[in-house]
Design an enzyme around this catalytic site. Structure first.
Site, PDB file in Angstrom:
ATOM      1  N   ASP A 186      38.885  43.476  31.931  1.00 28.89           N
ATOM      2  CA  ASP A 186      38.803  42.677  30.697  1.00 28.89           C
ATOM      3  C   ASP A 186      40.181  42.326  30.129  1.00 28.89           C
ATOM      4  O   ASP A 186      40.281  41.435  29.282  1.00 28.89           O
ATOM      5  CB  ASP A 186      38.004  43.428  29.627  1.00 28.89           C
ATOM      6  N   MET A 228      32.255  38.325  33.475  1.00 22.54           N
ATOM      7  CA  MET A 228      32.257  39.577  32.698  1.00 22.54           C
ATOM      8  C   MET A 228      33.228  39.500  31.518  1.00 22.54           C
ATOM      9  O   MET A 228      34.234  38.794  31.571  1.00 22.54           O
ATOM     10  CB  MET A 228      32.602  40.765  33.577  1.00 22.54           C
ATOM     11  N   GLY A 229      32.929  40.271  30.510  1.00 22.27           N
ATOM     12  CA  GLY A 229      33.760  40.302  29.294  1.00 22.27           C
ATOM     13  C   GLY A 229      32.849  40.197  28.095  1.00 22.27           C
ATOM     14  O   GLY A 229      32.411  39.105  27.734  1.00 22.27           O
ATOM     15  N   ARG A 275      21.559  25.309  36.866  1.00 18.96           N
ATOM     16  CA  ARG A 275      21.366  26.602  37.522  1.00 18.96           C
ATOM     17  C   ARG A 275      22.314  27.647  36.949  1.00 18.96           C
ATOM     18  O   ARG A 275      23.367  27.302  36.407  1.00 18.96           O
ATOM     19  CB  ARG A 275      21.650  26.498  39.029  1.00 18.96           C
ATOM     20  N   THR A 331      38.234  54.978  26.888  1.00 18.83           N
ATOM     21  CA  THR A 331      39.005  56.076  27.480  1.00 18.83           C
ATOM     22  C   THR A 331      40.228  56.393  26.625  1.00 18.83           C
ATOM     23  O   THR A 331      40.580  57.561  26.409  1.00 18.83           O
ATOM     24  CB  THR A 331      39.462  55.679  28.903  1.00 18.83           C
ATOM     25  N   GLN A 373      32.648  41.247  40.475  1.00 17.76           N
ATOM     26  CA  GLN A 373      33.995  41.034  39.920  1.00 17.76           C
ATOM     27  C   GLN A 373      34.801  42.336  39.826  1.00 17.76           C
ATOM     28  O   GLN A 373      36.000  42.312  39.592  1.00 17.76           O
ATOM     29  CB  GLN A 373      33.891  40.414  38.518  1.00 17.76           C
ATOM     30  N   ARG A 374      34.125  43.467  39.954  1.00 19.44           N
ATOM     31  CA  ARG A 374      34.834  44.748  39.851  1.00 19.44           C
ATOM     32  C   ARG A 374      34.982  45.441  41.205  1.00 19.44           C
ATOM     33  O   ARG A 374      35.535  46.539  41.275  1.00 19.44           O
ATOM     34  CB  ARG A 374      34.077  45.693  38.894  1.00 19.44           C
ATOM     35  N   THR A 423      41.505  47.770  33.311  1.00 16.48           N
ATOM     36  CA  THR A 423      40.243  47.091  32.985  1.00 16.48           C
ATOM     37  C   THR A 423      40.306  45.640  33.447  1.00 16.48           C
ATOM     38  O   THR A 423      41.352  44.991  33.327  1.00 16.48           O
ATOM     39  CB  THR A 423      39.880  47.097  31.474  1.00 16.48           C
ATOM     40  N   GLY A 436      34.219  51.875  33.053  1.00 15.23           N
ATOM     41  CA  GLY A 436      33.900  50.972  34.172  1.00 15.23           C
ATOM     42  C   GLY A 436      35.038  50.978  35.184  1.00 15.23           C
ATOM     43  O   GLY A 436      36.202  50.964  34.805  1.00 15.23           O
TER      44      GLY A 436
HETATM   45  O1  F6P Z   1      34.769  46.873  30.792  1.00 12.98           O
HETATM   46  C1  F6P Z   1      34.583  46.256  32.013  1.00 12.98           C
HETATM   47  C2  F6P Z   1      33.223  45.634  32.113  1.00 12.98           C
HETATM   48  O2  F6P Z   1      33.071  45.132  33.422  1.00 12.98           O
HETATM   49  C3  F6P Z   1      32.923  44.554  31.091  1.00 12.98           C
HETATM   50  O3  F6P Z   1      33.467  43.305  31.403  1.00 12.98           O
HETATM   51  C4  F6P Z   1      31.411  44.561  31.110  1.00 12.98           C
HETATM   52  O4  F6P Z   1      30.922  44.059  29.890  1.00 12.98           O
HETATM   53  C5  F6P Z   1      31.087  46.006  31.295  1.00 12.98           C
HETATM   54  O5  F6P Z   1      32.210  46.595  31.899  1.00 12.98           O
HETATM   55  C6  F6P Z   1      29.879  46.279  32.148  1.00 12.98           C
HETATM   56  O6  F6P Z   1      29.628  47.637  32.123  1.00 12.98           O
HETATM   57  P1  F6P Z   1      28.735  48.459  33.148  1.00 12.98           P
HETATM   58  O7  F6P Z   1      29.503  48.597  34.415  1.00 12.98           O
HETATM   59  O8  F6P Z   1      28.534  49.768  32.469  1.00 12.98           O
HETATM   60  O9  F6P Z   1      27.490  47.669  33.348  1.00 12.98           O
END
Ligand code: F6P
Length: 358
Positions: free
Chosen positions: A136, A178-179, A276, A114, A284-285, A134, A12
């Protein structure tokens, strides 16, 4: 001294990958006669022989850029030694392509998966250096990974913004962070955003305790507004006793899109409070790394360049006590840094009245 370096980003993505790539490249160009080969989409490019020569200019203007200029993909470690229908021996192909590219070493930027494959390649005789990325923050034996702080800032902003609308409407808002395995991001953004309930994969919860925390708050504030930050991998005490597959099957039977939808529906049913769900997901990424992550990724990249200069391989870069150091890949691969139950942050959060449902 001349060194030909292959570089890939795998798993990711996260903010700071390009800053780290730039850090490795810039420091390498300063320290020795460096040549770079960019491998496309992580281990996919290494398996399939998809790469490009990179020059100094390719590393310009990327410090603030989100994502990865190299592309990434998920190539699960568990299949690395499995020969599939395509009949490709992936490990042999990676070794062959490393030779074809005439590499002196390979830099792998990635998370836990990785690192496992990086260790495998190192044990197969390739010169590998890992860099821990990451959102995470769950890589073993490093205090921090790049990408985490930016994601924490983003998740906190989500919680902040949800706070105001939750207050206006007097609603319970369940925000899914996420996590899947580790709850660092939920813990930190939950505390930073002033969540009332924080649910982590490492601390299984009891629904009744979550409900009573929400009700207690409503009694105090004379308003049913509460913020629940739930990690996507959070589970109930009952679920924590099940094997992963059983838990998954149970969840599928229940038919909710994710944990936060189930939780919201249960809370609404038990309390009568309007509830809700907010799932910021890959938001978040995304985007530019924070100043902290730019600095961290740069420092990690520079350290990796020094390792290349020294010819120190089979290692991964780490942060300990604000010093960049390295760990052996074999000591890190296959381990996950979970939130310990006695974590001081968890205790501090409980001290200010945040409920964990335990
Ligand atoms: O490892 C980072 C992460 O964003 C995790 O928090 C999440 O569970 C996962 O990747 C989501 O993966 P993908 O981008 O493959 O949906």
């Amino acid at each position: 001294m001349k060194r030909r370096i292959g570089i890939l980003t795998s798993g990711g993505d996260c903010p700071g990958l390009n800053a780290a790539i730039r850090g490795v490249a810039r420091a390498s160009y300063e320290l020795f006669d460096a040549e770079f080969v960019g491998i496309a989409d992580g281990y996919r490019g290494l398996i399939e022989g998809d790469w490009n020569e990179l020059s100094y200019d390719d590393f310009s203007g990327i410090l603030t850029l989100g994502g990865t200029i190299l592309g990434t993909s998920r190539q699960p470690y568990r299949y690395m030694r499995v020969i599939g229908e395509d009949n490709v021996d992936k490990v042999a192909a990676m070794k062959e392509n490393y030779k074809k590219m005439k590499l002196d070493c390979l830099i792998t930027l990635g998370g836990n998966g990785t690192h496992k494959t990086a260790n495998l390649l190192s044990q197969e005789g390739l010169n590998v250096i890992g860099l821990p990325k990451t959102i995470d923050n769950d890589i073993w034996d490093t205090e921090v990974t790049f990408g985490f702080h930016t994601a924490m800032d983003l998740a906190t902003e989500v919680i902040d913004r949800i706070h105001t609308t939750a207050n206006s409407h007097g609603r319970v808002m369940v925000i899914e962070i996420m996590g899947n395995k580790a709850g660092w991001l939920t813990l930190y953004s939950g505390v930073a955003g002033g969540a009332d309930v924080v649910l982590l994969p490492e601390i299984p919860y009891d629904l009744d305790k979550v409900v009573s925390a929400v009700e207690k708050r409503a009694r105090r504030k004379k308003r049913s507004f509460s913020i629940i930050a739930v990690a996507e991998g959070a589970m109930t005490k009952e679920e924590s006793k099940m094997k992963g597959k059983e838990r998954l099957a149970r969840r599928q039977e229940e038919g909710y899109q994710s944990i936060s939808y189930r939780l919201a529906s249960q809370i609404e049913e038990k309390t009568g409070f309007e509830t809700r769900v907010v799932v910021p997901g890959h938001f978040q990424r995304g985007g530019s790394p924070s100043a902290y992550d730019r600095v961290l990724a740069t420092r990690f990249g520079v350290y990796a360049a020094r390792l290349i200069k020294e010819g120190k391989y089979g290692v991964t870069v780490a942060m300990k006590g604000d010093r960049v150091v390295h760990n052996m890949l074999m000591d890190v691969a296959g381990k996950t840094k979970f939130v310990p139950k006695d974590n001081q942050m968890v205790k501090n959060a409980k001290d200010i009245g945040i409920a964990f449902g335990d």
